[in-house]
Design a protein around this motif. Structure first.
Motif, PDB file in Angstrom:
ATOM      1  N   GLU A 247       0.821  -1.212   0.000  1.00 42.38           N
ATOM      2  CA  GLU A 247       0.000   0.000   0.000  1.00 42.38           C
ATOM      3  C   GLU A 247       0.857   1.264   0.000  1.00 42.38           C
ATOM      4  N   GLU A 248       1.992   1.195  -0.728  1.00 45.18           N
ATOM      5  CA  GLU A 248       2.875   2.352  -0.827  1.00 45.18           C
ATOM      6  C   GLU A 248       2.259   3.413  -1.739  1.00 45.18           C
ATOM      7  N   LEU A 249       2.767   4.638  -1.632  1.00 42.56           N
ATOM      8  CA  LEU A 249       2.264   5.748  -2.432  1.00 42.56           C
ATOM      9  C   LEU A 249       2.856   5.676  -3.834  1.00 42.56           C
ATOM     10  N   ARG A 250       1.984   5.784  -4.829  1.00 41.27           N
ATOM     11  CA  ARG A 250       2.397   5.675  -6.225  1.00 41.27           C
ATOM     12  C   ARG A 250       1.832   6.837  -7.039  1.00 41.27           C
ATOM     13  N   CYS A 251       2.525   7.160  -8.129  1.00 41.58           N
ATOM     14  CA  CYS A 251       1.959   8.047  -9.144  1.00 41.58           C
ATOM     15  C   CYS A 251       2.059   7.351 -10.491  1.00 41.58           C
ATOM     16  N   ALA A 252       1.267   7.807 -11.437  1.00 42.40           N
ATOM     17  CA  ALA A 252       1.233   7.158 -12.748  1.00 42.40           C
ATOM     18  C   ALA A 252       1.116   8.205 -13.847  1.00 42.40           C
ATOM     19  N   ALA A 253       1.654   7.855 -15.020  1.00 40.63           N
ATOM     20  CA  ALA A 253       1.586   8.743 -16.184  1.00 40.63           C
ATOM     21  C   ALA A 253       1.756   7.911 -17.448  1.00 40.63           C
ATOM     22  N   LEU A 254       1.266   8.441 -18.553  1.00 43.63           N
ATOM     23  CA  LEU A 254       1.428   7.810 -19.860  1.00 43.63           C
ATOM     24  C   LEU A 254       2.053   8.833 -20.799  1.00 43.63           C
ATOM     25  N   ALA A 255       3.234   8.502 -21.353  1.00 38.31           N
ATOM     26  CA  ALA A 255       3.976   9.427 -22.215  1.00 38.31           C
ATOM     27  C   ALA A 255       4.142   8.820 -23.601  1.00 38.31           C
ATOM     28  N   LYS A 256       3.979   9.656 -24.640  1.00 33.57           N
ATOM     29  CA  LYS A 256       4.086   9.184 -26.015  1.00 33.57           C
ATOM     30  C   LYS A 256       4.906  10.167 -26.842  1.00 33.57           C
ATOM     31  N   THR A 257       5.595   9.633 -27.849  1.00 32.96           N
ATOM     32  CA  THR A 257       6.292  10.488 -28.809  1.00 32.96           C
ATOM     33  C   THR A 257       6.547   9.698 -30.080  1.00 32.96           C
ATOM     34  N   GLU A 258       6.949  10.397 -31.129  1.00 38.91           N
ATOM     35  CA  GLU A 258       7.318   9.749 -32.397  1.00 38.91           C
ATOM     36  C   GLU A 258       8.796  10.000 -32.661  1.00 38.91           C
ATOM     37  N   LEU A 259       9.520   8.933 -32.967  1.00 43.50           N
ATOM     38  CA  LEU A 259      10.940   9.028 -33.280  1.00 43.50           C
ATOM     39  C   LEU A 259      11.158   8.781 -34.758  1.00 43.50           C
ATOM     40  N   HIS A 260      12.166   9.437 -35.310  1.00 48.31           N
ATOM     41  CA  HIS A 260      12.562   9.222 -36.704  1.00 48.31           C
ATOM     42  C   HIS A 260      13.920   8.531 -36.683  1.00 48.31           C
ATOM     43  N   ARG A 261      13.983   7.325 -37.209  1.00 48.21           N
ATOM     44  CA  ARG A 261      15.193   6.523 -37.070  1.00 48.21           C
ATOM     45  C   ARG A 261      16.400   7.153 -37.743  1.00 48.21           C
ATOM     46  N   GLU A 262      16.177   7.906 -38.819  1.00 43.62           N
ATOM     47  CA  GLU A 262      17.314   8.554 -39.483  1.00 43.62           C
ATOM     48  C   GLU A 262      17.967   9.603 -38.579  1.00 43.62           C
ATOM     49  N   ASP A 263      17.207  10.147 -37.598  1.00 41.22           N
ATOM     50  CA  ASP A 263      17.803  11.093 -36.653  1.00 41.22           C
ATOM     51  C   ASP A 263      18.907  10.436 -35.840  1.00 41.22           C
ATOM     52  N   TYR A 264      18.841   9.107 -35.728  1.00 37.83           N
ATOM     53  CA  TYR A 264      19.821   8.373 -34.934  1.00 37.83           C
ATOM     54  C   TYR A 264      20.731   7.516 -35.813  1.00 37.83           C
ATOM     55  N   THR A 265      20.844   7.920 -37.067  1.00 40.64           N
ATOM     56  CA  THR A 265      21.715   7.281 -38.068  1.00 40.64           C
ATOM     57  C   THR A 265      21.432   5.789 -38.211  1.00 40.64           C
ATOM     58  N   LEU A 266      20.178   5.394 -38.040  1.00 44.63           N
ATOM     59  CA  LEU A 266      19.760   4.015 -38.300  1.00 44.63           C
ATOM     60  C   LEU A 266      19.266   3.979 -39.742  1.00 44.63           C
ATOM     61  N   ASN A 267      20.073   3.469 -40.650  1.00 43.80           N
ATOM     62  CA  ASN A 267      19.870   3.666 -42.083  1.00 43.80           C
ATOM     63  C   ASN A 267      18.925   2.623 -42.671  1.00 43.80           C
ATOM     64  N   TRP A 268      17.632   2.931 -42.622  1.00 44.50           N
ATOM     65  CA  TRP A 268      16.649   1.999 -43.168  1.00 44.50           C
ATOM     66  C   TRP A 268      16.692   1.974 -44.696  1.00 44.50           C
ATOM     67  N   ARG A 269      17.071   3.083 -45.323  1.00 48.20           N
ATOM     68  CA  ARG A 269      17.131   3.099 -46.794  1.00 48.20           C
ATOM     69  C   ARG A 269      18.208   2.134 -47.293  1.00 48.20           C
ATOM     70  N   ASN A 270      19.316   2.071 -46.588  1.00 49.14           N
ATOM     71  CA  ASN A 270      20.362   1.133 -46.954  1.00 49.14           C
ATOM     72  C   ASN A 270      19.869  -0.312 -46.848  1.00 49.14           C
ATOM     73  N   MET A 271      19.051  -0.574 -45.828  1.00 45.06           N
ATOM     74  CA  MET A 271      18.480  -1.917 -45.686  1.00 45.06           C
ATOM     75  C   MET A 271      17.582  -2.255 -46.874  1.00 45.06           C
ATOM     76  N   LEU A 272      16.774  -1.276 -47.290  1.00 42.65           N
ATOM     77  CA  LEU A 272      15.889  -1.514 -48.438  1.00 42.65           C
ATOM     78  C   LEU A 272      16.698  -1.779 -49.708  1.00 42.65           C
ATOM     79  N   ALA A 273      17.781  -1.010 -49.873  1.00 37.60           N
ATOM     80  CA  ALA A 273      18.610  -1.188 -51.066  1.00 37.60           C
ATOM     81  C   ALA A 273      19.212  -2.591 -51.119  1.00 37.60           C
ATOM     82  N   ARG A 274      19.412  -3.187 -49.942  1.00 32.31           N
ATOM     83  CA  ARG A 274      19.951  -4.543 -49.884  1.00 32.31           C
ATOM     84  C   ARG A 274      18.850  -5.597 -49.928  1.00 32.31           C
ATOM     85  N   GLY A 275      17.601  -5.144 -50.078  1.00 30.81           N
ATOM     86  CA  GLY A 275      16.499  -6.090 -50.202  1.00 30.81           C
ATOM     87  C   GLY A 275      16.032  -6.684 -48.898  1.00 30.81           C
ATOM     88  N   ILE A 276      16.327  -6.021 -47.770  1.00 30.12           N
ATOM     89  CA  ILE A 276      15.948  -6.540 -46.468  1.00 30.12           C
ATOM     90  C   ILE A 276      14.652  -5.855 -46.029  1.00 30.12           C
TER      91      ILE A 276
END
Length: 303
Positions: A247-276
């Motif tokens: 019965e401890e004291l708690r708080c709660a919240a729900l947080a959301k956001t949208e990330l763009h993978r290219e902002d973190y140099t995760l190269n999805w276009r390169n994956m597509l070029a390789r057919g993955i």
């Protein structure tokens, strides 16, 4: 507080604020209203649900237009009308629709929701068994991929002034799971998170910004794959309560956001070029938090 059925008028008469209403379909009637915010400004985007009283069927789910106006054509009968909007008290009322008549509800002013009690100043640490860090990514050419991180720690440090508070989250990048071992191993590889070189994903806030009601923006920096970017978490504060292990004291919240993978140099276009076939360029991130207030007798969460 219910809606008052102020008047009925023939289909060629004026409607909300004197505007002409459209012709009414034979065998039907028209319901109308204008939704305004707590200070009387027209409120677009309020959610409006109209349900037939006898059958409990929902006949209309719509939103008010940018001028706060709502119009709907309905079969004759009795209906409940529910109007909701973020951080405002919902309003429910009844209206009777008669054939060939306009049944205007009139001007509906939504009131602010009661302010929830904010967490007390101090340290509130995440309770991992009751906290989830989830994400949704579009699989290229296919359906969504749902996943989560299973290992993380973090806390909220509440200041005397809520806007001066601070939150930190550290995620074990290798704990990513999507329910597919091959895909999970690929996500841990150098093509994506590269967990051998970047074992942690971290978020640290810069400030809390109150938007309205229970809505906050938690602004800070997310560091992933060796790159740090500014991020704003759209956060809904869910309140405080006693409960859990002891019965401890708690708080709660729900947080959301949208990330763009290219902002973190995760190269999805390169994956597509390789057919993955991989997840797409944007990721919806959701953090569902329960945090326990830290005192000398706060229980330790189970592993």
């Amino acid at each position: 507080m219910g809606f008052a059925l102020l008047r009925r008028s023939r289909s060629k008469s004026s409607g909300i604020d004197g505007a002409m209403v459209p012709p009414i379909v034979p065998g039907a009637g028209l319901v109308s209203c204008q939704v305004v915010d707590p200070i009387g400004h027209p409120m677009g985007g309020a959610e409006i649900t109209v349900t037939e009283i006898g059958s409990a069927r929902t006949l209309v789910k719509s939103t008010s237009d940018p001028y706060g106006t709502f119009l709907a054509t309905l079969p004759p009968g009795q209906y409940t009308v529910l109007i909701t909007a973020d951080s405002l008290q919902p309003y429910r009322g009844t209206v009777e629709i008669a054939e060939g008549l306009q049944s205007p509800i009139g001007r509906v002013q939504l009131a602010p929701s009661p302010q929830q009690q904010l967490p007390a100043p101090g340290t509130w640490l995440f309770d991992p068994p009751h906290t989830a860090i989830r994400f949704i990514a579009k699989h290229v050419g296919m359906a969504n991929v749902h996943g989560r991180f299973e290992k993380f720690n973090g806390g909220i440090f509440i200041a005397e002034r809520m806007e001066d508070s601070h939150v930190e989250v550290t995620i074990d990048a290798a704990s990513i799971t999507t329910g597919n071992k091959t895909r999970d191993n690929h996500l841990r590889s150098a093509d994506f998170l590269d967990v051998d070189n970047y074992p942690f994903v971290r978020f640290a806030s810069d400030r809390f910004v109150h938007r309205n009601g229970s809505k906050w923006a938690v602004q800070g920096h997310l560091t992933m794959h060796g790159v740090s970017r500014s991020v704003a978490l759209d956060t809904t504060y869910l309140g405080i309560a006693n409960g859990g292990y002891e019965e401890e004291l708690r708080c709660a919240a729900l947080a959301k956001t949208e990330l763009h993978r290219e902002d973190y140099t995760l190269n999805w276009r390169n994956m597509l070029a390789r057919g993955i076939a991989i997840v797409g360029p944007t990721i919806q991130l959701e953090i569902d938090i329960q945090a326990m207030f830290q005192s000398h007798d706060t229980p330790t969460p189970p592993e």
